[in-house]
Design a protein around this motif. Structure first.
Motif, short mmCIF file in Angstrom:
data_model
loop_
_atom_site.label_atom_id
_atom_site.label_comp_id
_atom_site.label_asym_id
_atom_site.label_seq_id
_atom_site.Cartn_x
_atom_site.Cartn_y
_atom_site.Cartn_z
N LEU A 88 0.85 -1.19 0.00
CA LEU A 88 0.00 0.00 0.00
C LEU A 88 0.88 1.24 0.00
O LEU A 88 1.80 1.35 0.82
CB LEU A 88 -0.89 0.02 1.24
N GLN A 89 0.63 2.15 -0.91
CA GLN A 89 1.42 3.36 -1.00
C GLN A 89 0.51 4.58 -0.91
O GLN A 89 -0.24 4.87 -1.82
CB GLN A 89 2.22 3.39 -2.30
N PHE A 90 0.58 5.26 0.23
CA PHE A 90 -0.22 6.45 0.45
C PHE A 90 0.67 7.56 1.00
O PHE A 90 1.66 7.30 1.68
CB PHE A 90 -1.35 6.20 1.46
N THR A 91 0.28 8.77 0.71
CA THR A 91 0.97 9.91 1.30
C THR A 91 0.54 10.02 2.75
O THR A 91 -0.63 9.95 3.07
CB THR A 91 0.60 11.20 0.55
N ALA A 92 1.49 10.23 3.63
CA ALA A 92 1.18 10.28 5.06
C ALA A 92 0.24 11.44 5.40
O ALA A 92 -0.52 11.38 6.34
CB ALA A 92 2.46 10.41 5.87
N GLY A 93 0.26 12.48 4.60
CA GLY A 93 -0.70 13.57 4.79
C GLY A 93 -0.21 14.62 5.77
O GLY A 93 0.97 14.83 5.95
N ASN B 120 -7.18 2.31 9.15
CA ASN B 120 -7.40 1.69 7.85
C ASN B 120 -7.45 0.18 8.03
O ASN B 120 -6.60 -0.40 8.72
CB ASN B 120 -6.27 2.05 6.89
N ILE B 121 -8.45 -0.45 7.43
CA ILE B 121 -8.64 -1.89 7.61
C ILE B 121 -8.54 -2.59 6.26
O ILE B 121 -9.24 -2.24 5.31
CB ILE B 121 -10.00 -2.19 8.28
N LEU B 122 -7.67 -3.58 6.19
CA LEU B 122 -7.42 -4.32 4.96
C LEU B 122 -8.14 -5.67 4.99
O LEU B 122 -8.08 -6.39 5.98
CB LEU B 122 -5.92 -4.57 4.80
N ASN C 213 -3.66 3.55 -8.47
CA ASN C 213 -2.38 2.84 -8.34
C ASN C 213 -1.76 2.95 -6.95
O ASN C 213 -0.54 2.79 -6.79
CB ASN C 213 -1.38 3.33 -9.39
N SER C 214 -2.55 3.22 -5.94
CA SER C 214 -2.03 3.31 -4.58
C SER C 214 -1.96 1.94 -3.90
O SER C 214 -1.28 1.79 -2.89
CB SER C 214 -2.87 4.27 -3.75
N ILE C 215 -2.70 0.96 -4.42
CA ILE C 215 -2.63 -0.41 -3.91
C ILE C 215 -1.91 -1.24 -4.97
O ILE C 215 -2.42 -1.41 -6.08
CB ILE C 215 -4.02 -0.99 -3.63
N ARG C 216 -0.74 -1.75 -4.64
CA ARG C 216 0.07 -2.46 -5.62
C ARG C 216 0.36 -3.88 -5.16
O ARG C 216 0.51 -4.16 -3.98
CB ARG C 216 1.38 -1.71 -5.87
N TRP C 217 0.45 -4.77 -6.13
CA TRP C 217 0.83 -6.16 -5.88
C TRP C 217 2.27 -6.34 -6.37
O TRP C 217 2.61 -5.94 -7.48
CB TRP C 217 -0.08 -7.11 -6.66
N VAL C 218 3.10 -6.95 -5.53
CA VAL C 218 4.48 -7.23 -5.95
C VAL C 218 4.82 -8.68 -5.64
O VAL C 218 4.20 -9.31 -4.77
CB VAL C 218 5.48 -6.29 -5.25
N ASP D 272 -5.88 -7.25 -12.64
CA ASP D 272 -7.18 -6.85 -13.16
C ASP D 272 -7.55 -5.40 -12.84
O ASP D 272 -8.67 -4.98 -13.08
CB ASP D 272 -8.27 -7.79 -12.62
N GLY D 273 -6.60 -4.64 -12.27
CA GLY D 273 -6.83 -3.23 -12.06
C GLY D 273 -7.33 -2.87 -10.68
O GLY D 273 -7.67 -3.72 -9.87
N GLN D 274 -7.39 -1.55 -10.43
CA GLN D 274 -7.85 -1.00 -9.16
C GLN D 274 -9.01 -0.05 -9.41
O GLN D 274 -8.95 0.80 -10.29
CB GLN D 274 -6.73 -0.24 -8.44
N THR D 275 -10.07 -0.22 -8.64
CA THR D 275 -11.21 0.70 -8.67
C THR D 275 -11.40 1.26 -7.27
O THR D 275 -11.73 0.52 -6.34
CB THR D 275 -12.49 -0.02 -9.12
N ASP D 276 -11.15 2.55 -7.12
CA ASP D 276 -11.16 3.21 -5.82
C ASP D 276 -10.26 2.44 -4.86
O ASP D 276 -9.06 2.38 -5.07
CB ASP D 276 -12.58 3.35 -5.29
N CYS D 277 -10.82 1.81 -3.81
CA CYS D 277 -10.00 1.12 -2.81
C CYS D 277 -10.05 -0.40 -2.95
O CYS D 277 -9.85 -1.14 -1.98
CB CYS D 277 -10.44 1.53 -1.41
N VAL D 278 -10.33 -0.90 -4.16
CA VAL D 278 -10.38 -2.33 -4.42
C VAL D 278 -9.43 -2.67 -5.57
O VAL D 278 -9.49 -2.05 -6.63
CB VAL D 278 -11.80 -2.80 -4.78
N SER D 279 -8.54 -3.65 -5.33
CA SER D 279 -7.59 -4.08 -6.35
C SER D 279 -7.74 -5.59 -6.55
O SER D 279 -7.90 -6.34 -5.58
CB SER D 279 -6.16 -3.74 -5.93
N LEU D 280 -7.70 -6.04 -7.81
CA LEU D 280 -7.91 -7.45 -8.14
C LEU D 280 -6.69 -8.03 -8.83
O LEU D 280 -6.09 -7.39 -9.70
CB LEU D 280 -9.14 -7.61 -9.03
#
Length: 201
Positions: A12-17, A118-120, A152-157, A174-182
């Motif tokens: 997960l890559q987010f700006t700390a804010g 934040n809950i995963l 692209n804030s949720i990445r699979w490696v 399969d891409g990311q839509t808002d806060c869901v990545s497949l």
């Protein structure tokens, strides 16, 4: 093409804010402690501490704790308590616990401490898919948080740290839509593993 063991890591890559914000990441069912940093000694009994909560940017503010006492009229109040240093303890977190929490001293907002919970969640899609027997399975990574997720804030490696994009040996992003990545993965061996990397800001 060689069939290699695939280790999945959710990065997960987010700006700390804004400075002074805390961003915490947990799985469903965990027990969590939301810190109220630098509480003055005069409030050690938590009688001046309140915890406020917002699920979304446009949602109404809920008072979880007022002047050191948990609001017993709220759903899930039995899972809430305060520690000796006035941190908010939430047992067995659910999806409804994700959001922004504010630790407020007294009745003024000048010295508010903000904590983002934040809950995963990770699950096969559809839910009845069996990763152990199906030839391929689509993994759904959902992040419950205050606000939306940048593209692209949720990445699979993989185990080498290579970002999995497009389609490759044993996987298809399969891409990311808002806060869901497949990510669809092919069944390769009974020794396939899944690992989750949760950053701490």
């Amino acid at each position: 093409m060689a069939r290699t063991q695939l280790i999945l890591i959710f990065l997960l890559q987010f700006t700390a804010g804004i400075s002074g914000n805390r961003f915490l990441y947990y799985r469903l069912g965990n027990d969590v402690t939301l810190p109220c940093d630098d509480v003055p000694p005069s409030t050690t009994r938590c009688s001046l501490i309140s915890w406020l909560y917002n699920r979304r940017t446009d949602s109404q503010t809920t008072t979880k704790v007022k002047k050191g006492k948990v609001n017993q009229n709220l759903p899930g109040a039995e899972r809430l308590s305060l520690s000796r240093n006035c941190s908010l303890i939430i047992n067995n977190i659910t999806a409804e616990d994700a959001g922004r929490y504010v630790c407020r001293i007294g009745d003024v907002a000048e010295f508010d401490r903000l904590v983002h919970l934040n809950i995963l969640t990770i699950s096969p899609s559809p839910p009845d898919a069996d990763p152990k027997t199906d030839d391929e399975v689509t993994l759904k990574c959902s992040l419950l948080r205050f606000g939306s997720c940048p593209l692209n804030s949720i990445r699979w490696v993989d185990e080498k740290g290579t970002v999995l994009l497009g389609e490759g040996d044993g996987f298809k992003f399969d891409g990311q839509t808002d806060c869901v990545s497949l990510l669809t993965v092919k069944h390769q061996s009974s020794h396939n593993q899944q690992k989750i990397h949760l950053p701490v800001y």
